[in-house]
Design an enzyme around this catalytic site. Sequence first.
Site, short mmCIF file in Angstrom:
data_model
loop_
_atom_site.label_atom_id
_atom_site.label_comp_id
_atom_site.label_asym_id
_atom_site.label_seq_id
_atom_site.Cartn_x
_atom_site.Cartn_y
_atom_site.Cartn_z
N ASN A 157 -24.88 -17.66 71.15
CA ASN A 157 -25.87 -18.70 71.44
C ASN A 157 -25.34 -19.84 72.30
OD1 ASN A 157 -24.34 -19.32 69.08
ND2 ASN A 157 -25.81 -20.90 68.54
N GLU A 254 -17.43 -21.58 60.76
CA GLU A 254 -18.67 -22.35 60.90
C GLU A 254 -19.81 -21.37 60.86
OE1 GLU A 254 -20.90 -24.62 64.30
OE2 GLU A 254 -19.27 -25.89 63.58
N CYS A 288 -27.01 -23.20 65.59
CA CYS A 288 -26.79 -23.35 64.15
C CYS A 288 -27.11 -24.76 63.67
CB CYS A 288 -25.36 -22.97 63.79
SG CYS A 288 -24.09 -23.88 64.69
#
Length: 488
Positions: A157, A254, A288
């Site tokens: 992303n 993460e 995210c």
Amino acid sequence: MPEPMTPYTGFDRMPLAGTWRSGGTGRVLTDSNPYSGEVLTEIGSAGTADVDLVYRAARDAQREWARTRPEQRAAVFERAADIIRRRAGELADWLTREIGATRDRAGVEVAITAAVTAAAAGHSAEVVDRVGSDVPDKENRVYRKPAGVVTVISPWNFPMYLSNRSVAPALALGNAVVLKPAEDSPVTGGLLLAKVYEEAGLPPGLLSVVVGRGRDIGDHLVQHDIPRVISFTGSTRVGQGIAAKAGLKRLALELGGNGPLVVLDDADLEHAVECAVFGSYYHQGQICMATNRVIIDASVYYEFVDRFVEQARALRTGDPRNAETQIGPVINHTQLNSVRDKVAESVAGGAKPLLFGEPQGPAGLVLPPHVLLGDNYVTTAAEEVFGPVATLIRAHGEDDALRIANDTRYGLSSGVFTRDVERGLRFAHQVEAGMTHINDTTVHDDVHAAFGGEKASGIGRFGGRWVAEDFTTHHWISIQHRPRRLVF
């Protein structure tokens, strides 16, 4: 005026142990443009034998690299940052074609990638801490040393930045890196960075990029006995699998998010709406740290909803190559179907759709912005959506808003809006998240920030002053300057 730079080519191969070649599986990974469907490149996938090769080469190259003078290592990253800036248009074009980033969004990613590369030059110096001793004539020193070989597994992303925020400091601190980019972004998530560092003079073998399917090489990458650190950015499900399989390695994970953006009764609504729309739909919501839930105090709820829907409806969808486009394609059909299924489940569960639409574009992957009114338990609020969907939730006072914000298994990024900064600070201290932004979007782009989460959103921090902790070890050395008598 500097001469034009020859565009990078050769993305049908990958750098394995210092040589650009195809992987050894005999299978081909096809990399396509999510907007047009055009095939960008086809790459022979890497397998476990390739992983073994690059790890051995990385271990050997790292030992020599760690002995290199800090200023020599720093110079590589200064040159790399300059190359990224000079090739900004080329790199941004790849981001637009490979992951559907809009032009402005692609430019932002290239800029912060250059910034984190330049910042890495400052991590190259040896760090020595002197610790006091209660033993006469004794000196204690703690040296920070490279961990060794670092494995970086990055998502699609924000591929260039999310790869390089680990690759650059890890290399600058004297480590070698084996990078596995996501299957949807092998060029922007890995191969372009390898070209940049090669042009900047990074010695061969220090950075290998393994392009392949996770089910073929993922377990082998994390279970291998050579790497000492695994740096992973991606889903909570995959992160939990890595934690279970990695053994005695340091982990920097993460993972997923479910970002709450809280609007208190005294918020500047114009500013709050603008930030909420940005946080919900930037890069099609495929971040995210995206604003997944907007929690609004009941006293301003209806006005906020009206303003939010008006701004969301005005967003321009379409071809990410067009400068006017604000929402481009979702990355692939699997992701599109996941987003649409979550919307359908939410509506079936009682959510009220205020804004919706059918997929558009040549490949059918441009999803218009969606707005739902619901509670904290409809699917689009309870789960990370990773698409252009916002769920608006009404709260009855500050305490209720805090309860709703924390009622999730995730804890990555969050935000709160209030005209009273001290009130916002008190609220932020109670939010269960790795990051809370007061009067700002939850999607943060400060390269000096320490990104990371709580609960199911990860382990450790990325960036800021935590970088050296992730990729180095401590070596305690004591010096007895005068002999002392030892008594049994």
